[in-house]
Design a protein around this motif. Structure first.
Motif, short mmCIF file in Angstrom:
data_model
loop_
_atom_site.label_atom_id
_atom_site.label_comp_id
_atom_site.label_asym_id
_atom_site.label_seq_id
_atom_site.Cartn_x
_atom_site.Cartn_y
_atom_site.Cartn_z
N LEU A 257 0.84 -1.14 0.04
CA LEU A 257 -0.15 0.02 0.10
C LEU A 257 0.89 1.20 -0.04
O LEU A 257 0.49 2.15 -0.58
N VAL A 258 1.81 1.26 0.75
CA VAL A 258 3.03 2.48 0.81
C VAL A 258 3.55 2.70 -0.49
O VAL A 258 3.52 3.69 -1.05
N ILE A 259 3.88 1.61 -1.24
CA ILE A 259 4.43 1.59 -2.49
C ILE A 259 3.40 2.36 -3.45
O ILE A 259 3.78 3.26 -4.37
N VAL A 260 2.21 1.56 -3.48
CA VAL A 260 1.09 2.40 -4.46
C VAL A 260 0.94 3.88 -4.00
O VAL A 260 0.82 4.54 -5.32
N LYS A 261 0.92 4.02 -2.85
CA LYS A 261 0.66 5.72 -2.46
C LYS A 261 1.81 6.51 -3.14
O LYS A 261 1.66 7.87 -3.00
N SER A 262 2.79 6.14 -3.24
CA SER A 262 4.04 6.77 -3.59
C SER A 262 4.22 6.91 -4.93
O SER A 262 5.18 7.73 -5.61
N MET A 263 3.40 6.31 -5.97
CA MET A 263 3.30 6.65 -7.34
C MET A 263 2.33 7.75 -7.90
O MET A 263 1.55 8.27 -7.03
N PRO A 264 2.74 8.63 -8.91
CA PRO A 264 2.09 9.59 -9.21
C PRO A 264 0.86 9.13 -9.95
O PRO A 264 0.75 8.27 -10.40
N ARG A 265 0.04 10.26 -9.56
CA ARG A 265 -1.59 9.84 -10.25
C ARG A 265 -1.64 10.69 -11.66
O ARG A 265 -2.68 11.14 -12.04
N ALA A 266 -0.69 10.48 -12.35
CA ALA A 266 -0.62 11.52 -13.95
C ALA A 266 -1.41 10.59 -15.07
O ALA A 266 -2.16 11.27 -15.62
N LYS A 267 -1.77 9.20 -14.67
CA LYS A 267 -2.57 8.63 -15.62
C LYS A 267 -3.54 7.64 -14.68
O LYS A 267 -3.55 7.60 -13.60
N GLN A 268 -4.62 7.26 -15.52
CA GLN A 268 -5.66 6.22 -15.13
C GLN A 268 -4.94 5.06 -14.29
O GLN A 268 -5.36 4.63 -13.21
N GLU A 269 -4.12 4.64 -14.86
CA GLU A 269 -3.44 3.29 -14.49
C GLU A 269 -2.15 3.47 -13.19
O GLU A 269 -1.60 4.77 -13.48
N ILE A 270 -2.07 2.81 -12.12
CA ILE A 270 -1.20 3.00 -11.24
C ILE A 270 0.12 2.88 -11.97
O ILE A 270 1.15 3.60 -11.50
N TYR A 271 0.26 1.78 -12.60
CA TYR A 271 1.65 1.22 -13.26
C TYR A 271 1.42 1.46 -14.78
O TYR A 271 1.22 0.35 -15.27
N PRO A 272 1.51 2.55 -15.42
CA PRO A 272 1.14 2.50 -16.80
C PRO A 272 2.28 2.20 -17.77
O PRO A 272 2.79 2.97 -18.51
#
Length: 357
Positions: A257-272
């Motif tokens: 969960l911590v790793i997910v929340k560290s990702m940018p919200r630039a796109k719809q996908e978390i890992y685009p």
């Protein structure tokens, strides 16, 4: 003149295959077969069909496309998109010499020969995957489109190639990355990121795969609007039947969960990022570092093993991994609770801040 061949099915029941072959000038101009539960029914079918075939238009040629053409139609008309390894294998069969064979000419003998040819370049497990991928094509070709492609010939071939060891189930992998190997991978991906800030954040992806137990393709489909507190909707989760539309909410352990929340919200996908790009980066890193026989999917095995090592029960692990059947998790029951080997792992915190996103 029609012939009837009797055989015993796996369940002990009898099957009677009625076949009609018509030759002209020494060449076969028509061949068809049907299987029945009783000899009387098979004989009645022969009498009926022979009478029909003697009519003036009885031998009008029915459509007899190549296997490649049937595969193409199957892919086009399937309501469920054909993706991943299945799509790749069907494409390979289409492009092969065997794919150019007419439906009416595909016999058990030719299918066995194709299996032999495959195992010259692939393992029996992979050969089995090829036959599994094309199985539905043989099942629906005759009843759906009237093509003379025999499911019975396919089933007969499967019996032979299994007995000959040309196909078999894949052995369960037990490969787990060591902490030393993970450290080397993280350091490598950190150097790549420093040199090319726009490159894939593989440090975060590898760590997320490990702590979330998510498969590579599942990771690329995760969306921000699928995140629900400490769980996330996993789309098209792998399933023995049909993974398309098999969406399942899975728990996210704190580290994931911590790793997910560290990702940018630039796109719809978390890992685009594409699965091909992730796979290529991981495979290339292992080759550069001399890490042998390690696959990205082994991170899932490591993550599940780690959950058991930290004292989780089968239901608790299944809530994270997404296993619907606990039977699949029984292979891990030998694992005993032990010291948390990732408790002081330096990358648990470092990856959250690794590189600018």
């Amino acid at each position: 003149m029609g012939t009837i061949v009797a055989r015993t099915r796996k369940d002990g029941s009898k099957a009677f295959t009625a076949q009609i072959v018509i030759k002209k000038g020494g060449a076969i101009v028509h061949r068809e077969a049907e299987t029945f539960d009783g000899k009387q029914a098979a004989n009645a079918w022969i009498v009926k069909r022979e009478a029909e075939l003697k009519r003036p238009d009885g031998l009008e040629r029915k459509e007899d496309p190549t296997l490649a053409a049937v595969i193409e139609r199957y892919i086009k008309e399937s309501r469920t998109p054909i993706l991943g390894s299945k799509a790749q294998m069907l494409s390979a069969i289409k492009k092969s010499d065997f794919g150019e064979t007419k439906c009416s000419e595909i016999t058990a003998n030719k299918l066995v020969a194709f299996a032999r040819e495959l195992t010259e370049t692939v393992e029996p497990q992979t050969c089995g995957n090829y036959f599994s991928s094309v199985s539905n094509v043989f099942t629906i070709a005759r009843p759906a489109w009237g093509y003379p492609l025999s499911r019975q010939e396919f089933d007969d071939a499967l019996v032979v190639i299994r007995k000959l060891g040309l196909i078999r189930k894949a052995n369960e992998r037990s490969r787990r990355p060591t902490l030393e190997e993970l450290d080397r991978l993280m350091e490598h991906f950190g150097r790549v990121r420093d040199n090319r800030p726009s490159s894939i954040p593989m440090q975060k992806i590898v760590a997320f795969a490990l702590f979330s137990t998510r498969r590579q393709e599942e990771i690329t489909l995760l969306r921000w609007d699928d995140l629900d507190d400490d769980r996330i909707l996993v789309r098209d989760m792998k399933h023995p039947g049909d993974k398309k539309g098999n969406n399942v909410y899975c728990e996210l352990p704190p580290e994931a969960l911590v790793i997910v929340k560290s990702m940018p919200r630039a796109k719809q996908e978390i890992y685009p990022y594409s699965t091909d790009a992730i796979s290529a980066a991981f495979t290339r890193a292992c080759k550069i570092l001399g890490i042998e026989d390690l696959r990205f999917h082994d991170l899932r095995h490591e993550g599940i093993s780690y959950l058991f090592e930290t004292g989780r029960t089968i239901p608790q692990v299944a809530a994270v991994s997404g296993h619907r059947s606990w039977t699949s998790l029984k292979r891990y029951t030998h694992i005993r609770q032990s010291k948390d080997k990732y408790e002081n792992w330096k990358w648990k915190r470092a990856i959250v801040f690794a590189g600018s996103e």
